[in-house]
Design an enzyme around this catalytic site. Sequence first.
Site, PDB file in Angstrom:
ATOM      1  N   VAL A   1      35.496  -3.664  15.771  1.00 29.02           N
ATOM      2  CA  VAL A   1      36.093  -4.052  17.048  1.00 29.02           C
ATOM      3  C   VAL A   1      37.397  -3.298  17.298  1.00 29.02           C
ATOM      4  O   VAL A   1      37.588  -2.678  18.347  1.00 29.02           O
ATOM      5  CB  VAL A   1      36.335  -5.581  17.070  1.00 29.02           C
ATOM      6  CG1 VAL A   1      37.232  -5.996  18.228  1.00 29.02           C
ATOM      7  CG2 VAL A   1      35.006  -6.311  17.156  1.00 29.02           C
TER       8      VAL A   1
ATOM      9  N   ILE B   1      14.262 -11.888  23.540  1.00 28.34           N
ATOM     10  CA  ILE B   1      13.187 -12.816  23.173  1.00 28.34           C
ATOM     11  C   ILE B   1      12.174 -12.102  22.272  1.00 28.34           C
ATOM     12  O   ILE B   1      10.990 -12.432  22.293  1.00 28.34           O
ATOM     13  CB  ILE B   1      12.512 -13.473  24.406  1.00 28.34           C
ATOM     14  CG1 ILE B   1      11.970 -12.423  25.377  1.00 28.34           C
ATOM     15  CG2 ILE B   1      13.476 -14.418  25.103  1.00 28.34           C
ATOM     16  CD1 ILE B   1      11.041 -13.026  26.441  1.00 28.34           C
TER      17      ILE B   1
ATOM     18  N   GLY C   1      11.012 -11.644  15.184  1.00 27.39           N
ATOM     19  CA  GLY C   1      11.271 -10.680  14.111  1.00 27.39           C
ATOM     20  C   GLY C   1      11.484 -11.367  12.780  1.00 27.39           C
ATOM     21  O   GLY C   1      11.184 -12.561  12.633  1.00 27.39           O
TER      22      GLY C   1
ATOM     23  N   CYS D   1      28.025 -11.140  13.100  1.00 25.86           N
ATOM     24  CA  CYS D   1      28.449 -12.139  14.092  1.00 25.86           C
ATOM     25  C   CYS D   1      27.565 -13.375  14.170  1.00 25.86           C
ATOM     26  O   CYS D   1      28.054 -14.484  13.967  1.00 25.86           O
ATOM     27  CB  CYS D   1      28.558 -11.474  15.456  1.00 25.86           C
ATOM     28  SG  CYS D   1      29.888 -10.272  15.523  1.00 25.86           S
TER      29      CYS D   1
HETATM   30  P1  NAD Z   1      35.784  -5.533  10.149  1.00 25.93           P
HETATM   31  O1  NAD Z   1      35.604  -6.249   8.885  1.00 25.93           O
HETATM   32  O2  NAD Z   1      34.910  -4.348  10.472  1.00 25.93           O
HETATM   33  O3  NAD Z   1      37.305  -5.035  10.288  1.00 25.93           O
HETATM   34  C1  NAD Z   1      38.403  -5.829  10.027  1.00 25.93           C
HETATM   35  C2  NAD Z   1      39.565  -4.932   9.602  1.00 25.93           C
HETATM   36  O4  NAD Z   1      40.760  -5.708   9.520  1.00 25.93           O
HETATM   37  C3  NAD Z   1      39.393  -4.267   8.234  1.00 25.93           C
HETATM   38  O5  NAD Z   1      39.550  -2.878   8.355  1.00 25.93           O
HETATM   39  C4  NAD Z   1      40.524  -4.872   7.383  1.00 25.93           C
HETATM   40  O6  NAD Z   1      41.032  -3.984   6.419  1.00 25.93           O
HETATM   41  C5  NAD Z   1      41.546  -5.170   8.465  1.00 25.93           C
HETATM   42  N1  NAD Z   1      42.598  -6.122   8.096  1.00 25.93           N
HETATM   43  C6  NAD Z   1      42.508  -7.272   7.372  1.00 25.93           C
HETATM   44  N2  NAD Z   1      43.706  -7.859   7.260  1.00 25.93           N
HETATM   45  C7  NAD Z   1      44.587  -7.077   7.926  1.00 25.93           C
HETATM   46  C8  NAD Z   1      45.984  -7.149   8.167  1.00 25.93           C
HETATM   47  N3  NAD Z   1      46.728  -8.157   7.714  1.00 25.93           N
HETATM   48  N4  NAD Z   1      46.559  -6.170   8.889  1.00 25.93           N
HETATM   49  C9  NAD Z   1      45.838  -5.144   9.371  1.00 25.93           C
HETATM   50  N5  NAD Z   1      44.510  -5.018   9.161  1.00 25.93           N
HETATM   51  C10 NAD Z   1      43.891  -5.971   8.455  1.00 25.93           C
HETATM   52  O7  NAD Z   1      35.644  -6.637  11.291  1.00 25.93           O
HETATM   53  P2  NAD Z   1      34.959  -6.489  12.750  1.00 25.93           P
HETATM   54  O8  NAD Z   1      33.481  -6.441  12.621  1.00 25.93           O
HETATM   55  O9  NAD Z   1      35.664  -5.441  13.536  1.00 25.93           O
HETATM   56  O10 NAD Z   1      35.316  -7.923  13.352  1.00 25.93           O
HETATM   57  C11 NAD Z   1      36.649  -8.289  13.686  1.00 25.93           C
HETATM   58  C12 NAD Z   1      36.600  -9.568  14.505  1.00 25.93           C
HETATM   59  O11 NAD Z   1      35.921  -9.320  15.757  1.00 25.93           O
HETATM   60  C13 NAD Z   1      35.834 -10.711  13.836  1.00 25.93           C
HETATM   61  O12 NAD Z   1      36.433 -11.921  14.183  1.00 25.93           O
HETATM   62  C14 NAD Z   1      34.458 -10.622  14.470  1.00 25.93           C
HETATM   63  O13 NAD Z   1      33.776 -11.848  14.466  1.00 25.93           O
HETATM   64  C15 NAD Z   1      34.801 -10.191  15.882  1.00 25.93           C
HETATM   65  N6  NAD Z   1      33.735  -9.468  16.581  1.00 25.93           N
HETATM   66  C16 NAD Z   1      32.985  -8.552  15.905  1.00 25.93           C
HETATM   67  C17 NAD Z   1      31.982  -7.860  16.595  1.00 25.93           C
HETATM   68  C18 NAD Z   1      31.110  -6.864  15.870  1.00 25.93           C
HETATM   69  O14 NAD Z   1      30.085  -6.492  16.429  1.00 25.93           O
HETATM   70  N7  NAD Z   1      31.469  -6.398  14.681  1.00 25.93           N
HETATM   71  C19 NAD Z   1      31.782  -8.075  17.961  1.00 25.93           C
HETATM   72  C20 NAD Z   1      32.610  -8.986  18.612  1.00 25.93           C
HETATM   73  C21 NAD Z   1      33.583  -9.679  17.915  1.00 25.93           C
END
Ligand code: NAD
Length: 448
Positions: free
Chosen positions: A11, A257, A260, A267
């Site tokens: 994200v 729909i 799978g 998520c």
């Molecule tokens: P991710 O695990 O890919 O990335 C998280 C990053 O945060 C890591 O690089 C980690 O090192 C860093 N981090 C941790 N603690 C930190 C700190 N104190 N300071 C700076 N960096 C720090 O996570 P993601 O998949 O990008 O998801 C992030 C959030 O967004 C989650 O809450 C997730 O549910 C939400 N989200 C994810 C998606 C998706 O498709 N991946 C879509 C929508 C929302």
Amino acid sequence: MNITVFGIGYVGLVQAAVLAEVGHKVSCIDIDEKKIENLRSGIIPIYEPGLTDLVVKNYKNGRLNFTINAAEGVEHGDIIFIAVGTPPDEDGSADLKYVLNVAETIAEHMNKRKIIINKSTVPVGTADKVDQAVNDILQKRNAVDINYDVVSNPEFLKEGSAVKDCMSPNRIIIGSNSAYVEAKMRELYEPFNRNHDKMIFMDVRSAELTKYAANCMLATKISFMNEIANLAELLGADIENVRKGIGSDERIGYHFIYPGCGYGGSCFPKDVQALIRTADKIGFEAALLQSVEKVNLNQKQKIPSLLDKHFNGNLSGKTFALWGLSFKPNTDDMREAPSRVVMEYIWANGGKVRAYDPEAMQETLRIYGQRGDLILVNSKEDALQEADALIICTEWQVFKAPDFDAIRKVLTEATIFDGRNLYNPLKLKELGYTYYAMGRGDSVSGQY
Ligand code: NAD
């Protein structure tokens, strides 16, 4: 505008790159030093179509900066995104320690007005906790006169089309009651909001719940279809006909729909669990969501149970070609991927896997390391060598129209376990295959 993003994962990195592309100056902060070093050298930690070009270009032109220096980051951004992970805690609720850590870091370093945005998916009430964490530290610093706002702005990007989704979002949800925040958010997102107004302003709690409701709705659609698929199988119906039949109803529609071998990813599983726990904590039984989760856990056992049936419980000494490792196409993300359940079942029962995925090979190696019962190969054809049967876990385009004559010649047994319903069962039967699919007639016995 000057923006800072904490947490440079799927994200954070995509959002930062897209904001830089339209002209904002974005500072990216992560605690993972290696990741930051790599990003500075143009090595992108994830596979996401279009992302590498965007990151490299904007890093070179100076609008995107990568650092582990949090103080520098807080100083830079008037708007600060929190985009760190919110993994499930032991009881399934969202673990907020990374979010609150960042909130505290921001409070320790801020010396002028900031807008703090929760982009991570966080339970209802988290904005209040972030507010409290910031306020506590400002009090300790004797700096309560520094103004700040805490805003919820959940992210709806889809892995596999994340850049496109951020460039042209369907909606931009902002949880805040402040007119100042509304004006700033309109300015920030103006480049993405030209065609028509996609911005929806609401109170913080509703914004937080909107994100969970969206993911839970999508997970519910999948589990619903998997349940009907299992019923179709037992009743001798074909779920693919049923899918088209119900999808034609505009109130239902064709999206999401597909039956799978279960939903995965970072998520849906965690967000469904987290909302169930949120409900638990306030004494409400989220009966539907509990069933959605249960159906999905069972569905991930679907291919293992078909393997078990077909091989009479004896996988020892068998080799399986596995096409597709990532939890869905166009990503290398293996979090909660159905392929992991299938591989681990095969290994636990003495079988071997020869696996191919267009993007997730490195990630598979990172997770499982080198092991004798996992052979990672460079093509889907190579995966078939010496294999007893073929299993499909991810619907990558390259798997959709294979050379079935060639496959039959290589496999010891002409048997396919298709977790994504990619092929025509009648055609495969004519070609002499035993074909197991998800909810397509009598696929338990492989006969149609
Ligand atoms: P991710 O695990 O890919 O990335 C998280 C990053 O945060 C890591 O690089 C980690 O090192 C860093 N981090 C941790 N603690 C930190 C700190 N104190 N300071 C700076 N960096 C720090 O996570 P993601 O998949 O990008 O998801 C992030 C959030 O967004 C989650 O809450 C997730 O549910 C939400 N989200 C994810 C998606 C998706 O498709 N991946 C879509 C929508 C929302």
